[in-house]
Design a protein around this motif. Structure first.
Motif, PDB file in Angstrom:
ATOM      1  N   MET A 119       0.829  -1.202   0.000  1.00 17.28           N
ATOM      2  CA  MET A 119       0.000   0.000   0.000  1.00 17.28           C
ATOM      3  C   MET A 119       0.863   1.250   0.000  1.00 17.28           C
ATOM      4  N   TYR A 120       0.256   2.370  -0.389  1.00 21.85           N
ATOM      5  CA  TYR A 120       0.900   3.673  -0.327  1.00 21.85           C
ATOM      6  C   TYR A 120       0.591   4.265   1.041  1.00 21.85           C
ATOM      7  N   VAL A 121       1.618   4.582   1.810  1.00 19.26           N
ATOM      8  CA  VAL A 121       1.451   5.020   3.194  1.00 19.26           C
ATOM      9  C   VAL A 121       1.742   6.512   3.325  1.00 19.26           C
ATOM     10  N   ILE A 122       0.794   7.223   3.906  1.00 20.84           N
ATOM     11  CA  ILE A 122       0.970   8.630   4.261  1.00 20.84           C
ATOM     12  C   ILE A 122       1.082   8.695   5.771  1.00 20.84           C
ATOM     13  N   GLY A 123       2.269   9.004   6.251  1.00 21.90           N
ATOM     14  CA  GLY A 123       2.490   9.113   7.684  1.00 21.90           C
ATOM     15  C   GLY A 123       2.295  10.542   8.153  1.00 21.90           C
ATOM     16  N   MET A 124       1.715  10.698   9.333  1.00 21.75           N
ATOM     17  CA  MET A 124       1.480  12.036   9.887  1.00 21.75           C
ATOM     18  C   MET A 124       1.813  12.025  11.368  1.00 21.75           C
ATOM     19  N   ASP A 125       2.521  13.057  11.828  1.00 20.37           N
ATOM     20  CA  ASP A 125       2.915  13.136  13.234  1.00 20.37           C
ATOM     21  C   ASP A 125       3.333  14.574  13.528  1.00 20.37           C
ATOM     22  N   ASN A 126       2.989  15.088  14.707  1.00 19.44           N
ATOM     23  CA  ASN A 126       3.470  16.423  15.083  1.00 19.44           C
ATOM     24  C   ASN A 126       4.765  16.359  15.880  1.00 19.44           C
ATOM     25  N   LEU A 127       5.249  15.135  16.143  1.00 23.59           N
ATOM     26  CA  LEU A 127       6.545  14.883  16.777  1.00 23.59           C
ATOM     27  C   LEU A 127       6.627  15.378  18.216  1.00 23.59           C
ATOM     28  N   ILE A 128       5.485  15.469  18.900  1.00 21.16           N
ATOM     29  CA  ILE A 128       5.528  15.775  20.332  1.00 21.16           C
ATOM     30  C   ILE A 128       6.230  14.640  21.065  1.00 21.16           C
ATOM     31  N   THR A 129       5.796  13.421  20.811  1.00 21.73           N
ATOM     32  CA  THR A 129       6.430  12.260  21.436  1.00 21.73           C
ATOM     33  C   THR A 129       7.040  11.320  20.401  1.00 21.73           C
ATOM     34  N   GLY A 130       6.728  11.516  19.135  1.00 20.16           N
ATOM     35  CA  GLY A 130       7.301  10.691  18.079  1.00 20.16           C
ATOM     36  C   GLY A 130       8.720  11.103  17.740  1.00 20.16           C
ATOM     37  N   LEU A 133      12.201   4.806   5.807  1.00 15.38           N
ATOM     38  CA  LEU A 133      11.142   4.811   4.805  1.00 15.38           C
ATOM     39  C   LEU A 133      11.162   6.055   3.919  1.00 15.38           C
ATOM     40  N   PHE A 134      11.990   7.047   4.265  1.00 17.68           N
ATOM     41  CA  PHE A 134      11.927   8.325   3.555  1.00 17.68           C
ATOM     42  C   PHE A 134      12.267   8.200   2.070  1.00 17.68           C
ATOM     43  N   SER A 135      13.081   7.243   1.732  1.00 11.04           N
ATOM     44  CA  SER A 135      13.447   7.060   0.321  1.00 11.04           C
ATOM     45  C   SER A 135      12.522   6.085  -0.403  1.00 11.04           C
ATOM     46  N   HIS A 136      11.555   5.535   0.323  1.00 16.46           N
ATOM     47  CA  HIS A 136      10.665   4.548  -0.299  1.00 16.46           C
ATOM     48  C   HIS A 136       9.653   5.260  -1.201  1.00 16.46           C
ATOM     49  N   PRO A 137       9.450   4.768  -2.407  1.00 21.99           N
ATOM     50  CA  PRO A 137       8.542   5.450  -3.339  1.00 21.99           C
ATOM     51  C   PRO A 137       7.075   5.424  -2.915  1.00 21.99           C
ATOM     52  N   HIS A 138       6.736   4.552  -1.978  1.00 27.43           N
ATOM     53  CA  HIS A 138       5.336   4.439  -1.554  1.00 27.43           C
ATOM     54  C   HIS A 138       5.105   4.988  -0.156  1.00 27.43           C
ATOM     55  N   PHE A 139       5.962   5.945   0.244  1.00 25.30           N
ATOM     56  CA  PHE A 139       5.812   6.550   1.567  1.00 25.30           C
ATOM     57  C   PHE A 139       6.004   8.052   1.488  1.00 25.30           C
ATOM     58  N   GLU A 140       5.162   8.783   2.204  1.00 20.41           N
ATOM     59  CA  GLU A 140       5.371  10.219   2.374  1.00 20.41           C
ATOM     60  C   GLU A 140       5.035  10.595   3.806  1.00 20.41           C
ATOM     61  N   PHE A 141       5.649  11.666   4.281  1.00 17.83           N
ATOM     62  CA  PHE A 141       5.458  12.070   5.674  1.00 17.83           C
ATOM     63  C   PHE A 141       5.033  13.531   5.754  1.00 17.83           C
ATOM     64  N   HIS A 142       4.066  13.792   6.642  1.00 17.15           N
ATOM     65  CA  HIS A 142       3.609  15.150   6.902  1.00 17.15           C
ATOM     66  C   HIS A 142       3.739  15.439   8.393  1.00 17.15           C
TER      67      HIS A 142
END
Length: 327
Positions: free
Chosen positions: A26-37, A45-54
């Motif tokens: 699957m194509y994964v869209i990750g989301m996090d405000n990085l308070i605890t992450g 995963l940043f170089s993976h073609p099926h992943f993006e992060f917000h």
């Protein structure tokens, strides 16, 4: 290609979910405000073609272009050391954040899985805990900001299911452990392992006769995935029913590390549950799921992870500046 949004993607469970859904094609869209992450949990995963992060706070409006098939809402502080420091954000992420994501799921016609917790049972008067137990929670106690936020989250999710016909799933997660836990997050496994690796005494709260049931991360992820793909909309416990006292657990940790340990007892925190053991009969029946990884195997894998951390990481204190997040 199926598209999935995972909130809390840089956290412990969220990052493992990203791995699983990438593996599922699957194509994964990750989301996090990085308070605890922590971005290191997903940097592979940043170089993976099926992943993006917000980097985004889900208590604010969430916009995702194009279609979504699934949403998994795992954004939330999940450790007492965190949610006692950021109580308002803890309440908001499970209320306003959940509301925003349920609205997004409705617009996208996506199935949404909400991460609830065994803490909805509070300090339980029923043992083991079944999904039809209403719980014993102190709404205004120090843990209430987390417990009641998750209870409200479940209620809101069910309202969207019944009123809007939204496809919803609710997982009640029991104590989970494994690689990528923060050594300073205050939960017993990383706390003990960090203390042993720093040659410090182990801190036991109360008399140590309180019980916990620990589920290895791979088993937890499998249970969550099967629940998402099921057609069951009511809450389901996912955890390991093998119960152990903290005193017994101290011995296991000491044996794993091959060290004699010193114990320091401190007062039991207010409303800390004295018993925790899931009844997983429903998961077995509905999902054909039960834990596979034994505690000895899981603890070794986790201890090896903590041993691989740098001295700086092992000695990092849990005193992050949360001031900018308190609003």
């Amino acid at each position: 290609m199926k598209r999935v949004l995972i909130t809390g993607a840089a956290g412990f469970i969220g990052s493992h979910l990203c791995d699983r859904f990438i593996k599922e094609g699957m194509y994964v869209i990750g989301m996090d405000n990085l308070i605890t992450g922590d971005l290191k949990n997903i940097q592979h995963l940043f170089s993976h073609p099926h992943f993006e992060f917000h980097q985004h706070d889900v208590t604010k409006f969430v916009h995702i272009p194009n279609h979504l098939d699934y949403i998994l809402h795992f954004a939330s502080p999940a450790s007492p050391i965190d949610y006692l420091k950021i109580p308002i954000q803890t309440l908001k992420v499970s209320s306003l954040g959940t509301h925003n994501l349920l609205g997004l799921a409705r617009v996208k016609k996506a199935r949404i899985l909400i991460a609830s917790t065994s803490e909805v049972y509070g300090d339980p008067l029923v043992h083991p805990q079944t999904e039809d137990y209403y719980g014993n929670v102190n709404a205004i106690g120090p843990r209430g900001v987390y417990d009641e936020a998750k209870r409200f989250q479940e209620s809101l999710t069910m309202a969207y299911h019944t009123f809007h016909g939204l496809e919803t799933r609710i997982v009640r997660i029991f104590n989970t452990y494994g690689p990528r836990m923060r050594v300073n997050d205050g939960r017993v496994i990383p706390a003990f392992m960090g203390q042993i690796l720093r040659n410090e005494p182990l801190t036991v709260f109360g008399d140590g006769n309180q019980t916990r049931s620990f589920c290895y991360i791979d088993d937890q992820i499998e249970g969550i995935f099967r629940l998402l793909m099921s057609d069951y909309h009511l809450p389901v416990n996912i955890g390991n029913p093998e119960e152990i006292t903290i005193n017994e657990f101290v011995k296991e940790i000491a044996q794993l590390a091959g060290k004699e340990v010193e114990i320091v007892n401190k007062p039991l925190p207010v409303n800390d549950p004295l018993q925790r053991k899931p009844d997983i009969s429903l998961a077995i029946q509905l999902l054909n799921w039960e834990p596979k990884v034994g505690r000895s195997e899981g603890l070794k894998l986790t201890f090896d992870y903590f041993k691989s951390l740098s001295s700086e990481e092992l000695n990092k204190e849990a005193h992050k500046d949360f001031s900018k997040y308190i609003y």
